[in-house]
Design an enzyme around this catalytic site. Structure first.
Site, short mmCIF file in Angstrom:
data_model
loop_
_atom_site.label_atom_id
_atom_site.label_comp_id
_atom_site.label_asym_id
_atom_site.label_seq_id
_atom_site.Cartn_x
_atom_site.Cartn_y
_atom_site.Cartn_z
N HIS A 84 -24.17 3.36 45.50
CA HIS A 84 -23.43 2.60 44.48
C HIS A 84 -24.16 1.39 43.92
O HIS A 84 -23.67 0.76 43.00
CB HIS A 84 -22.09 2.11 45.05
CG HIS A 84 -22.24 0.94 45.99
ND1 HIS A 84 -22.59 1.10 47.30
CD2 HIS A 84 -22.11 -0.39 45.80
CE1 HIS A 84 -22.65 -0.08 47.89
NE2 HIS A 84 -22.37 -1.01 47.00
C1 UD1 Z 1 -19.74 -4.83 43.92
C2 UD1 Z 1 -20.80 -5.85 44.35
C3 UD1 Z 1 -21.83 -5.17 45.23
C4 UD1 Z 1 -21.16 -4.49 46.42
C5 UD1 Z 1 -20.05 -3.55 45.94
C6 UD1 Z 1 -19.30 -3.03 47.12
C7 UD1 Z 1 -21.25 -7.58 42.64
C8 UD1 Z 1 -22.19 -8.05 41.62
N1 UD1 Z 1 -21.51 -6.36 43.17
O1 UD1 Z 1 -20.39 -3.82 43.19
O2 UD1 Z 1 -22.73 -6.15 45.75
O3 UD1 Z 1 -22.12 -3.77 47.12
O4 UD1 Z 1 -19.14 -4.29 45.10
O5 UD1 Z 1 -18.63 -1.85 46.85
O6 UD1 Z 1 -20.30 -8.26 42.96
N2 UD1 Z 1 -14.45 0.15 39.62
C9 UD1 Z 1 -13.30 0.88 39.62
N3 UD1 Z 1 -12.32 0.55 40.52
C10 UD1 Z 1 -12.43 -0.48 41.40
C11 UD1 Z 1 -13.61 -1.24 41.37
C12 UD1 Z 1 -14.61 -0.92 40.49
O7 UD1 Z 1 -13.15 1.82 38.85
O8 UD1 Z 1 -11.50 -0.71 42.19
C13 UD1 Z 1 -15.54 0.53 38.69
C14 UD1 Z 1 -15.44 -0.15 37.32
O9 UD1 Z 1 -15.88 0.76 36.37
C15 UD1 Z 1 -16.43 -1.29 37.46
C16 UD1 Z 1 -17.50 -0.67 38.36
O10 UD1 Z 1 -16.79 0.16 39.26
O11 UD1 Z 1 -16.95 -1.70 36.22
C17 UD1 Z 1 -18.32 -1.67 39.12
O12 UD1 Z 1 -17.48 -2.58 39.84
P1 UD1 Z 1 -18.00 -4.06 40.18
O13 UD1 Z 1 -16.99 -4.75 41.00
O14 UD1 Z 1 -18.49 -4.74 38.94
O15 UD1 Z 1 -19.30 -3.82 41.02
P2 UD1 Z 1 -19.58 -2.85 42.24
O16 UD1 Z 1 -20.55 -1.83 41.79
O17 UD1 Z 1 -18.31 -2.41 42.84
N1 UDP Z 2 -16.76 1.90 53.20
C1 UDP Z 2 -15.50 2.49 53.31
N2 UDP Z 2 -15.23 3.59 52.57
C2 UDP Z 2 -16.15 4.16 51.75
C3 UDP Z 2 -17.42 3.58 51.66
C4 UDP Z 2 -17.69 2.44 52.39
O1 UDP Z 2 -14.65 2.00 54.08
O2 UDP Z 2 -15.81 5.17 51.10
C5 UDP Z 2 -17.04 0.69 53.98
C6 UDP Z 2 -18.25 0.81 54.87
O3 UDP Z 2 -17.91 1.44 56.09
C7 UDP Z 2 -18.65 -0.65 55.02
C8 UDP Z 2 -18.30 -1.24 53.68
O4 UDP Z 2 -17.35 -0.36 53.09
O5 UDP Z 2 -17.87 -1.29 56.02
C9 UDP Z 2 -19.54 -1.33 52.85
O6 UDP Z 2 -19.20 -1.57 51.56
P1 UDP Z 2 -20.09 -1.09 50.33
O7 UDP Z 2 -21.02 -0.02 50.74
O8 UDP Z 2 -19.15 -0.82 49.22
O9 UDP Z 2 -20.86 -2.43 49.95
P2 UDP Z 2 -22.18 -3.17 50.47
O10 UDP Z 2 -22.12 -3.27 51.94
O11 UDP Z 2 -23.35 -2.40 49.97
O12 UDP Z 2 -22.12 -4.48 49.79
#
Ligand code: UD1
Ligand code: UDP
Length: 353
Positions: free
Chosen positions: A203
């Site tokens: 992601h």
């Molecule tokens: C964010 C964090 C990243 C973290 C990740 C964990 C920042 C800059 N990035 O990335 O460091 O690893 O969370 O998962 O803060 N979306 C949905 N539903 C949701 C959430 C997001 O559809 O509930 C979609 C939307 O299209 C959104 C995209 O995901 O634009 C990205 O979401 P965003 O919160 O901007 O960043 P992440 O990629 O989730």
């Molecule tokens: N995680 C989860 N369900 C999923 C994917 C990840 O519960 O489908 C949990 C994972 O076990 C870990 C945390 O989410 O505890 C990590 O988050 P993510 O990979 O979204 O973000 P990052 O750690 O890269 O910031």
């Protein structure tokens, strides 16, 4: 009684806050009052609510419903709304976790009001300033008063940036979560296949938003038809795969994001892990599973040094070579503490506040 405002917003922060918020409600109930603020950065049921219900995290006192958007828009909206909460609550401390936009917005809003900031997972660096997470980490650390570092390399990174005051080496809060919830949650999941499989997550913006990197990864996985993959698909990745007209082969089972219990079940049952997640790299290590990391740098350098993690970037052939050569090291050093990091952090806050 000291009042803490905790700001969370994205999936990994729910997992980390689960440990400390639960401790504040139990062992530390007489010492701290916590106001839990959810920025609303993540909002889908299986990216947010499922963690609160399943992990018994107190429901947020405030949800700012900021939602998705560009970095500036999202961070700006959070700043304005967090400031309102801080004006109303007047906390003794603001607590943030990790490196997301919610982390930085919380820390910056408090710092401007001269409210002390505690940062859990301080000092981690990828040394890649193009990553939004690296910007958030560096800026948050610079304005934090209590910096809780999960590793010695994190302490050293802060020292190189001239930060030593208020720096504490603790264990890693995610080890606490992994150990606690593998006892309290059902480790069964309908998504665990009966045959052997690779757990994959993907992601990070540096992979999803770059069509060439995304294609490099998809091509590698599609070439590995003799392996079965289970991939809980992050909504960001779903969006970018569709935009790039890329898809995985039939040997890849795509599922919606799962809750933490489902994830623990998948991590404990898989052969090895293929991921670009920060948290999942460590959870692979906690379960003694080799990890292949789809990034050029990692903040969790100890896992690489110990032989449990290998960095492969997004180049197809490099990924294929790593999968063919994946090994389980003989030694498993205790890199991330003993699972009592939550208590270490709260004891330090109690002493210093
Ligand atoms: C964010 C964090 C990243 C973290 C990740 C964990 C920042 C800059 N990035 O990335 O460091 O690893 O969370 O998962 O803060 N979306 C949905 N539903 C949701 C959430 C997001 O559809 O509930 C979609 C939307 O299209 C959104 C995209 O995901 O634009 C990205 O979401 P965003 O919160 O901007 O960043 P992440 O990629 O989730
Ligand atoms: N995680 C989860 N369900 C999923 C994917 C990840 O519960 O489908 C949990 C994972 O076990 C870990 C945390 O989410 O505890 C990590 O988050 P993510 O990979 O979204 O973000 P990052 O750690 O890269 O910031």
């Amino acid at each position: 009684m000291k009042k803490i405002v905790t700001v969370v917003g994205a999936r990994p922060q729910f997992v980390k806050a689960a440990v400390i918020s639960r401790l504040i409600k139990s062992e530390y109930a007489g010492e701290f009052e916590e106001i839990l603020v959810h920025t609303g950065q993540h909002y889908d049921e299986n990216m947010s609510d499922i963690f609160f219900s399943e992990m018994d995290i107190p429901y947020p006192d405030v949800n700012l419903h900021v939602g998705s958007g560009s970095h500036g828009a999202m961070t700006g909206r959070m700043l304005e709304k967090i400031e309102e909460v801080l004006f109303a609550e007047k906390p003794d401390l603001l607590l943030v976790y990790g490196d997301t936009n919610s982390t930085f917005a919380g820390a910056f809003a408090a710092s401007k009001l001269h409210i002390p900031v505690a940062h859990v997972e301080a000092g981690l660096r990828s040394f890649n300033m193009a990553m939004p997470e690296e910007q958030n980490r560096i800026l948050t650390d610079r304005i934090s008063n209590l910096l809780f570092c999960p590793t010695q390399s994190a302490v050293d990174n802060l020292a190189h940036e001239g930060l030593s005051k208020g720096v504490y080496r603790t264990g890693d809060i995610m080890l606490d979560a992994s150990l606690y919830y593998r006892q309290s949650l059902s480790m069964e999941s309908e998504f665990v296949p009966s045959e052997s499989f690779v757990l994959m997550t993907l992601h990070r913006a540096e992979n999803t938003d770059d069509p060439q990197r995304l294609k490099g990864i998809v091509d590698a996985v599609n070439a590995l038809e003799s392996h079965r993959f289970v991939l809980p698909l992050h909504p960001r990745t779903k969006k970018y795969l569709e935009a790039a007209s890329l898809s995985f082969g039939k040997h890849v089972t795509l599922i919606d994001p799962v809750g933490f219990g489902g994830m623990l079940a998948l991590e404990s049952a898989c052969d090895f892990v293929l991921t670009d997640s920060g948290g999942v790299q460590k959870e692979a290590f906690f379960f003694k599973k080799p990890c292949i990391t789809l990034r050029d740098q990692t903040e969790w350098v100890e896992t690489v040094e110990a032989g449990w993690n290998v960095l492969v970037g997004a180049e197809t052939q490099t990924i294929l070579n790593a999968v063919v050569n994946v090994v389980t090291p003989g030694e498993w050093p205790a890199l991330y503490g003993s699972g009592k990091t939550g208590q270490e952090i709260l004891d330090t806050i109690s002493e210093k506040l």
